[in-house]
Write a protein that holds these residues in place. Structure first.
Motif, PDB file in Angstrom:
ATOM      1  N   UNK A   8     -61.978  68.752  39.730  1.00 41.71           N
ATOM      2  CA  UNK A   8     -60.860  69.661  39.663  1.00 41.71           C
ATOM      3  C   UNK A   8     -59.442  69.313  40.100  1.00 41.71           C
ATOM      4  N   UNK A   9     -59.553  68.371  41.064  1.00 46.64           N
ATOM      5  CA  UNK A   9     -58.245  67.711  41.552  1.00 46.64           C
ATOM      6  C   UNK A   9     -57.737  67.131  40.314  1.00 46.64           C
ATOM      7  N   UNK A  10     -58.387  66.107  39.529  1.00 44.70           N
ATOM      8  CA  UNK A  10     -57.669  65.700  38.192  1.00 44.70           C
ATOM      9  C   UNK A  10     -57.456  66.509  37.255  1.00 44.70           C
ATOM     10  N   UNK A  11     -58.155  67.530  36.794  1.00 43.60           N
ATOM     11  CA  UNK A  11     -57.906  68.203  35.789  1.00 43.60           C
ATOM     12  C   UNK A  11     -56.487  69.304  36.137  1.00 43.60           C
ATOM     13  N   UNK A  12     -56.418  69.539  37.727  1.00 42.65           N
ATOM     14  CA  UNK A  12     -55.101  70.276  38.193  1.00 42.65           C
ATOM     15  C   UNK A  12     -54.049  69.452  37.996  1.00 42.65           C
ATOM     16  N   UNK A  13     -54.128  68.289  38.542  1.00 47.14           N
ATOM     17  CA  UNK A  13     -53.037  67.103  38.324  1.00 47.14           C
ATOM     18  C   UNK A  13     -52.569  66.864  36.730  1.00 47.14           C
ATOM     19  N   UNK A  14     -53.628  66.806  35.875  1.00 46.69           N
ATOM     20  CA  UNK A  14     -53.118  66.727  34.419  1.00 46.69           C
ATOM     21  C   UNK A  14     -52.495  67.832  33.988  1.00 46.69           C
ATOM     22  N   UNK A  15     -52.941  69.101  34.442  1.00 49.30           N
ATOM     23  CA  UNK A  15     -52.091  70.351  34.146  1.00 49.30           C
ATOM     24  C   UNK A  15     -50.945  70.287  34.633  1.00 49.30           C
ATOM     25  N   UNK A  16     -50.575  69.985  35.784  1.00 42.17           N
ATOM     26  CA  UNK A  16     -49.343  70.151  36.266  1.00 42.17           C
ATOM     27  C   UNK A  16     -48.458  69.109  35.350  1.00 42.17           C
ATOM     28  N   UNK A  17     -48.975  67.922  35.245  1.00 40.69           N
ATOM     29  CA  UNK A  17     -48.064  66.851  34.388  1.00 40.69           C
ATOM     30  C   UNK A  17     -47.868  67.448  32.864  1.00 40.69           C
ATOM     31  N   UNK A  18     -48.794  68.080  32.353  1.00 41.32           N
ATOM     32  CA  UNK A  18     -48.411  68.804  31.174  1.00 41.32           C
ATOM     33  C   UNK A  18     -47.249  69.725  31.099  1.00 41.32           C
ATOM     34  N   UNK A  19     -47.452  70.828  32.152  1.00 41.13           N
ATOM     35  CA  UNK A  19     -46.477  71.744  32.105  1.00 41.13           C
ATOM     36  C   UNK A  19     -44.964  71.298  32.645  1.00 41.13           C
ATOM     37  N   UNK A  20     -44.945  70.302  33.675  1.00 35.93           N
ATOM     38  CA  UNK A  20     -43.579  70.026  34.271  1.00 35.93           C
ATOM     39  C   UNK A  20     -43.251  68.372  34.232  1.00 35.93           C
ATOM     40  N   UNK A  21     -44.100  67.735  33.324  1.00 32.75           N
ATOM     41  CA  UNK A  21     -43.753  66.396  33.593  1.00 32.75           C
ATOM     42  C   UNK A  21     -42.854  65.908  32.563  1.00 32.75           C
ATOM     43  N   UNK A  22     -42.298  64.775  32.646  1.00 31.56           N
ATOM     44  CA  UNK A  22     -41.198  64.005  31.695  1.00 31.56           C
ATOM     45  C   UNK A  22     -41.822  62.932  31.011  1.00 31.56           C
ATOM     46  N   UNK A  23     -41.687  62.778  29.540  1.00 25.45           N
ATOM     47  CA  UNK A  23     -42.207  61.701  28.740  1.00 25.45           C
ATOM     48  C   UNK A  23     -41.034  60.617  28.767  1.00 25.45           C
TER      49      UNK A  23
END
Length: 125
Positions: A8-23
């Motif tokens: 769950x921690x990993x999936x939440x982290x990945x979701x947050x990166x998808x929403x607010x991350x910069x590529x």
């Protein structure tokens, strides 16, 4: 519960990166090799510059036994990072949510099975 929490921690982290991350584009500068259970795991270290000019260099949290051709030292990769904390990042194509999904499903099954067994044990005379 540990598997479930990790997943769950990993999936939440990945979701947050998808929403607010910069590529941005990065480069693999080396591999940190760690040993575990008699195997060697390669964790690529990506280097990139944030949009505000900070130089970053961090190892992926995921390790693999074999390094694919697109992730060797010197390879250019796309890195998605959290602008508030660049230590939270993912190397696209390397860091996959598959591992987190497997841990979540396995953890949920084990937790449900254990809870069910405890409940049956408590309710039967």
């Amino acid at each position: 519960m540990v598997f479930l929490s990790f997943g769950v921690y990993g999936l939440r982290r990945a979701g947050a990166l998808r929403r607010t991350g910069v590529t941005v584009e990065g480069r693999i500068v080396r591999h940190d090799v760690r040993r575990g259970d008699g195997a060697r795991y390669h964790h690529p270290v990506a280097a990139w510059t944030t949009l505000d000019g900070r130089a970053c260099e961090y190892a992926s949290r995921f390790g693999r036994g074999v390094v694919g051709s697109g992730f060797g030292v010197g390879a250019f990769v796309m890195v998605r990072y959290d602008p508030k904390d660049p230590r939270r990042f993912a190397i696209q194509g390397w860091d996959a949510a598959t591992v987190d999904t497997v841990f979540t499903v396995l953890g949920a099954v084990l937790t449900a099975g254990t809870s069910g067994a405890v409940l049956v044990r408590l309710l039967t005379p």
